[in-house]
Every structure is written in C-alpha cells, then in structure tokens.
Motif scaffolding. Structure first.
Motif, PDB file in Angstrom:
ATOM      1  N   TYR A 137       0.792  -1.230   0.000  1.00  0.00           N
ATOM      2  CA  TYR A 137       0.000   0.000   0.000  1.00  0.00           C
ATOM      3  C   TYR A 137       0.823   1.278   0.000  1.00  0.00           C
ATOM      4  CZ  TYR A 137      -3.661  -3.353   1.303  1.00  0.00           C
ATOM      5  OH  TYR A 137      -4.503  -4.441   1.348  1.00  0.00           O
ATOM      6  N   CYS A 397      -6.570  -2.570 -12.241  1.00  0.00           N
ATOM      7  CA  CYS A 397      -6.760  -1.392 -11.384  1.00  0.00           C
ATOM      8  C   CYS A 397      -7.788  -0.441 -11.993  1.00  0.00           C
ATOM      9  CB  CYS A 397      -5.433  -0.665 -11.183  1.00  0.00           C
ATOM     10  SG  CYS A 397      -4.232  -1.555 -10.159  1.00  0.00           S
ATOM     11  N   GLY A 400     -11.127  -1.889 -11.361  1.00  0.00           N
ATOM     12  CA  GLY A 400     -11.449  -2.149  -9.962  1.00  0.00           C
ATOM     13  C   GLY A 400     -11.677  -3.609  -9.646  1.00  0.00           C
ATOM     14  N   ASP A 401     -11.031  -4.511 -10.381  1.00  0.00           N
ATOM     15  CA  ASP A 401     -11.190  -5.952 -10.170  1.00  0.00           C
ATOM     16  C   ASP A 401     -10.210  -6.400  -9.085  1.00  0.00           C
ATOM     17  OD1 ASP A 401     -11.179  -8.769 -10.329  1.00  0.00           O
ATOM     18  OD2 ASP A 401     -11.778  -8.714 -12.432  1.00  0.00           O
ATOM     19  N   ILE A 402     -10.694  -6.494  -7.850  1.00  0.00           N
ATOM     20  CA  ILE A 402      -9.828  -6.764  -6.703  1.00  0.00           C
ATOM     21  C   ILE A 402      -9.183  -8.138  -6.804  1.00  0.00           C
ATOM     22  CG2 ILE A 402      -9.829  -7.152  -4.207  1.00  0.00           C
ATOM     23  CD1 ILE A 402     -11.873  -4.909  -3.981  1.00  0.00           C
ATOM     24  N   GLU A 403      -9.938  -9.144  -7.202  1.00  0.00           N
ATOM     25  CA  GLU A 403      -9.386 -10.498  -7.288  1.00  0.00           C
ATOM     26  C   GLU A 403      -8.241 -10.556  -8.295  1.00  0.00           C
ATOM     27  OE1 GLU A 403     -10.797 -15.126  -8.137  1.00  0.00           O
ATOM     28  OE2 GLU A 403     -12.269 -13.497  -8.109  1.00  0.00           O
ATOM     29  N   GLU A 406      -5.118  -8.772  -6.917  1.00  0.00           N
ATOM     30  CA  GLU A 406      -4.375  -9.620  -5.976  1.00  0.00           C
ATOM     31  C   GLU A 406      -3.553 -10.672  -6.722  1.00  0.00           C
ATOM     32  OE1 GLU A 406      -6.885  -9.746  -1.840  1.00  0.00           O
ATOM     33  OE2 GLU A 406      -7.618 -10.999  -3.483  1.00  0.00           O
ATOM     34  N   LEU A 441      -8.006   1.506  -3.388  1.00  0.00           N
ATOM     35  CA  LEU A 441      -9.171   0.624  -3.400  1.00  0.00           C
ATOM     36  C   LEU A 441      -8.914  -0.599  -2.527  1.00  0.00           C
ATOM     37  CD1 LEU A 441     -11.964  -0.136  -4.556  1.00  0.00           C
ATOM     38  CD2 LEU A 441     -10.767  -1.227  -6.464  1.00  0.00           C
ATOM     39  N   MET A 442      -7.694  -1.136  -2.579  1.00  0.00           N
ATOM     40  CA  MET A 442      -7.355  -2.296  -1.757  1.00  0.00           C
ATOM     41  C   MET A 442      -7.397  -1.941  -0.275  1.00  0.00           C
ATOM     42  SD  MET A 442      -6.951  -4.719  -3.919  1.00  0.00           S
ATOM     43  CE  MET A 442      -6.284  -5.968  -2.840  1.00  0.00           C
ATOM     44  N   THR A 444      -9.304   0.261   1.127  1.00  0.00           N
ATOM     45  CA  THR A 444     -10.716   0.410   1.494  1.00  0.00           C
ATOM     46  C   THR A 444     -11.428  -0.926   1.581  1.00  0.00           C
ATOM     47  OG1 THR A 444     -10.787   2.572   0.402  1.00  0.00           O
ATOM     48  CG2 THR A 444     -12.893   1.516   0.870  1.00  0.00           C
ATOM     49  N   GLU A 445     -11.190  -1.799   0.602  1.00  0.00           N
ATOM     50  CA  GLU A 445     -11.968  -3.034   0.496  1.00  0.00           C
ATOM     51  C   GLU A 445     -11.345  -4.213   1.247  1.00  0.00           C
ATOM     52  OE1 GLU A 445     -14.910  -3.172  -0.797  1.00  0.00           O
ATOM     53  OE2 GLU A 445     -14.888  -1.092  -1.517  1.00  0.00           O
ATOM     54  N   VAL A 446     -10.018  -4.254   1.326  1.00  0.00           N
ATOM     55  CA  VAL A 446      -9.332  -5.384   1.938  1.00  0.00           C
ATOM     56  C   VAL A 446      -8.740  -5.007   3.296  1.00  0.00           C
ATOM     57  CG1 VAL A 446      -7.527  -7.136   1.653  1.00  0.00           C
ATOM     58  CG2 VAL A 446      -8.832  -6.335  -0.343  1.00  0.00           C
TER      59      VAL A 446
END
Length: 447
Positions: A137, A397, A400-403, A406, A441-442, A444-446
């Motif tokens: 981060y 990015c 916004g595809d988090i999977e 990662e 985004l990571m 916030t979401e993770v």
C-alpha cells in the motif's frame, strides 16, 4: 541466497543537469511547512493552533486513525498559518522559524541494550515514525504492526536524483545507530541495498545486498521483490537511507534533528548552483532557488519521473532529497513525431535521433503524444524487473477488479515502480496514478 541483486530489465535516462558532489549550507528558510498530503491516507488531527510556539520535535498533529503516530515540528518557532482546502482539509502547517532552533529533549538511548518496546515508543514520540513506510500500500506503517523484514535502499538510479550513498557517507555513525534501532523492531532481518564499493557495505546488524543494474534497480520495492517478496497478509517496512540517519541521530543525541541534504539539479539551474545543500525538512523552495519563472520552469520536489510539481512559494516534500528544475514543455513541434524535429529527446524505441547523437539529453515536460488505447504488448515488461504482468495489472486497477489485482501482484508494487512504465508506454496513460488508485481501493476493500 546470494547477497547480490542483479537487475537486467530497466532503463537509465542520461539527462543533463546533474548536481555536482559538493555540499554547502543552504540559507535558513524563514518559513517551514509540514504537509499532511505527503503522508498518504493519513487524516491529521491538530494538537496546536495558529500562533502557538513550538520547539523542534514538538507534536503538531497526529494520525486520526492511528493516534500513536505523531508528526512534529522540524524547527522551533511560531505556527504562522494553517492552510486548508475543500471541506477544511489541512494542506499545510506553516512555521515561522526562529533564528536558532530550540529542541525537545527526548534523552539519549542505546537501542541495542534498551527494551524493544522502549525503542518503538521513542521513535513514535519523537515524530520519526512517519519515515517508516509499509508495503503493501505504500503508506505510513501502523504503530500496532510488526514487519517480517525491513528494507533500506542506499543505491540511486533515478535520473538526476540525489546520490544517497554520497549523502549518507558523512553520517555513518548516525546511520549505524538507526539500523541498530530498526533491528529491534522486527524478528526478521534488516536489509540494506548498496552500490558497488559503497561506504555502507560494512554496516552491522543488517544484511547488505550489492545492487547493480539500470533504473529502477535503486527502488526499494524492486529490492524487496528480489530478496523477500510480499505475500497476502505480510508486511514489510521500507525507509530512505537518510531517514535512517535521522532516527539514529535521535538515539545518539536525544533530539529530532530533521536535517536533509538536497541535490539541486536540472538544466534550469545555473551550473554554479547545481550542488548539494544542507537544509531542514520542510524548507521553502525559495531558500534554494530564487526568481524562478514558473510559466517557463517546472519545479519538481523529487526526481523527474516520480516527483511532485511545486509552486515557487511551497516547501519541499517530507521524503524528498532532490529538487529538480526543468523547462516547461510549452513549445509545439510541427510534425513532432518525425525524429529530426525534436532536439535529441531520449527514446527507448529509437524513433528519435538520440541513439545516434549519444551523450546526455535535455528534457522538458512535453508528453510528445496524447493518451490512446493500450494496444502494444510487451513494452512495459522491458522496464519493470518484477515477476508480474504490468499491463494486465494496470487494466485490473482501472476496472477495480480486486481479485485480479491480488493475483497480478498489487501487494508488491508502489506507484514509483511504474515510473518508467509512465515514461515509455505508447498509450501515454498515467500508470503511477492508476496504481495509486488501485492501492487505495485495496486499502478500502481489503484493509
């Protein structure tokens, strides 16, 4: 595992305007500033108000969501102004400096004999904690965490950037004390990346890695990737070498002395003025350069690839040891895509004549093109020496595809690792900005 880190992919930009390796004292700035925007994701809570008197090392604000993390005055004086933006967001805290600094006395401490908890508390209370950056981060480390390892890069490869080995070579005792203190904060190792024949090669209580290769070999994230990659749930702390010396000086003297040696570089700086200046964190640009026409000159805190644009009345950023001045790219070249229409602009693809002329180039801020679709594959991988797919990560990015982020290595990267991608990619996309938004985004979401 070999202690050498050999990087083959990358690109060295040979630019005119490098600072000569001589150090002089900069004039003392009348105004110093601490900018919360330098500390990504930190929400400041003010402790003092305008008009308050402060000593160097006295707390000005702390992190709202991590209260032990404190931010202190680099000099003594009076808080003259608190600049706010939209929704009263704090942009700058300005201090009118005294002629001679008065320091908060924290007391001397030997980190090797002190309790690790006491070492950590001293770093937090003194305001040195913001020097510690967490990966993933690329944010200020949490006071509650413990890293699996700590990395310090003392190898400079960015174009026109200040030579860290040269800067720290005169602060060896303080640097060693800083390494000693950091070694007490982790059960893992402290890793120091250095160039060949570096004065820092004999440092104790750390594993030293000799780094070689083109930029971005000097980026600490590249060194982490090659030595101790970050997996899901793991944290690594990274620091600048000069910041480590500031931490060490705290333990040696008991005072927070925010000395910064800044390289003044770029073709818009007079030849006689291109050198290293001893100043203090938060010093105003006018203490280093005067009478700059900002319509014709870009003032950059940092290097030309990753630095931030400054106005002539602003302060250097908290972490930077380079101030670069280059021309604004205001000139339009007719048929600029033809190689002979521009004067020796560097090109990785050979589409300019720079490969024929050789030598160093003079650059400006012109993008030499406009944003377009991502259609060329394979070019980004040539300048990013990490085992990831940069174009696919950028696309993940953007969507916004988090999977996918990662799976494609978002935990290992920071915006600065994509600086050369910014420079060479034919799409002209702002890769660093896209990666920063992906990291946010990571967070916030993770978390």
């Amino acid at each position: 595992m070999s202690k050498d880190i050999r990087v083959k992919k990358g690109l060295n930009l040979k630019l005119k305007g490098e600072a000569d390796k001589s150090i002089v004292d900069a004039p003392r700035s009348s105004i110093y500033a601490i900018k919360p925007l330098d500390f990504h994701a930190v929400v400041p809570k003010m402790v003092l108000k305008e008009g308050a008197r402060v000593k160097a090392g006295e707390v000005i604000f702390y992190s709202k969501y991590d209260e032990p993390v404190k931010f202190v005055a680099p000099v003594s004086g009076t808080i003259s102004e608190i600049l706010r933006g939209a929704k009263r967001r704090i942009l700058e805290v300005r201090i009118m400096a005294d002629a001679v600094d008065e320091f908060v006395e924290f007391g001397k401490m030997d980190p090797m004999t002190a309790d690790p908890a006491a070492v950590k508390t001293r770093i937090l209370e003194s305001g040195c904690w913001p020097f510690i950056i967490q990966r993933p981060y690329d944010i200020v480390a949490s006071a509650e965490d413990a890293p699996k390892s700590i990395f310090i890069s003392a190898y400079t490869t960015a174009p026109l950037a200040g030579d860290v080995d040269f800067i720290v070579s005169g602060k060896m005792e303080a640097f060693q004390a800083g390494v000693n203190a950091l070694s007490r904060l982790t059960d893992g190792k402290v890793h120091v990346g250095v160039g060949k024949k570096s004065a820092l090669g004999s440092i104790n209580n750390a594993e030293v890695h000799t780094v070689s290769g083109p930029h971005p070999a000097g980026n600490v994230g590249i060194q982490v990737h090659h030595v101790d990659p970050i997996n899901f749930g793991e944290k690594v702390w990274v620091l600048g070498a000069e910041d480590v010396a500031i931490i060490g000086n705290l333990f040696l003297t008991g005072q927070f002395k925010a000395e910064r040696i800044v390289a003044l570089a770029g073709t818009e700086v007079a030849d006689a003025d291109r050198k290293y200046y001893r100043t203090i964190i938060g010093a105003n640009v006018t203490s280093l350069v005067k009478n700059v026409n900002t319509t014709e000159t870009r003032i950059i805190s940092g290097d030309v690839l990753t630095g931030d644009k400054l106005a002539s009345d602003q302060a250097l950023n908290f972490y930077h040891n380079t101030l670069t001045l280059i021309p604004e790219g205001n000139e339009y070249a007719l048929l600029g895509w033809l190689p002979f229409t521009r004067n020796n602009i560097p090109s990785i693809s050979g589409t300019s004549l720079s490969w024929m002329k050789g030598g160093k180039s003079k650059v400006d801020t012109n993008l030499n093109g406009e944003e377009r679709a991502l259609v060329v594959t394979g070019e980004m991988e040539e300048v990013l020496p990490m085992d990831i797919y940069p174009m696919q990560l950028i696309k993940a990015c953007m969507t916004g595809d988090i999977e996918k982020m990662e799976n494609l290595g978002i935990y290992e990267v920071a915006p600065e690792d994509f600086a050369l991608v910014d420079y060479i990619n034919t799409s002209k996309l702002e890769a660093q900005e896209i990666i920063r938004l992906g990291l946010d985004l990571m967070i916030t979401e993770v978390g």
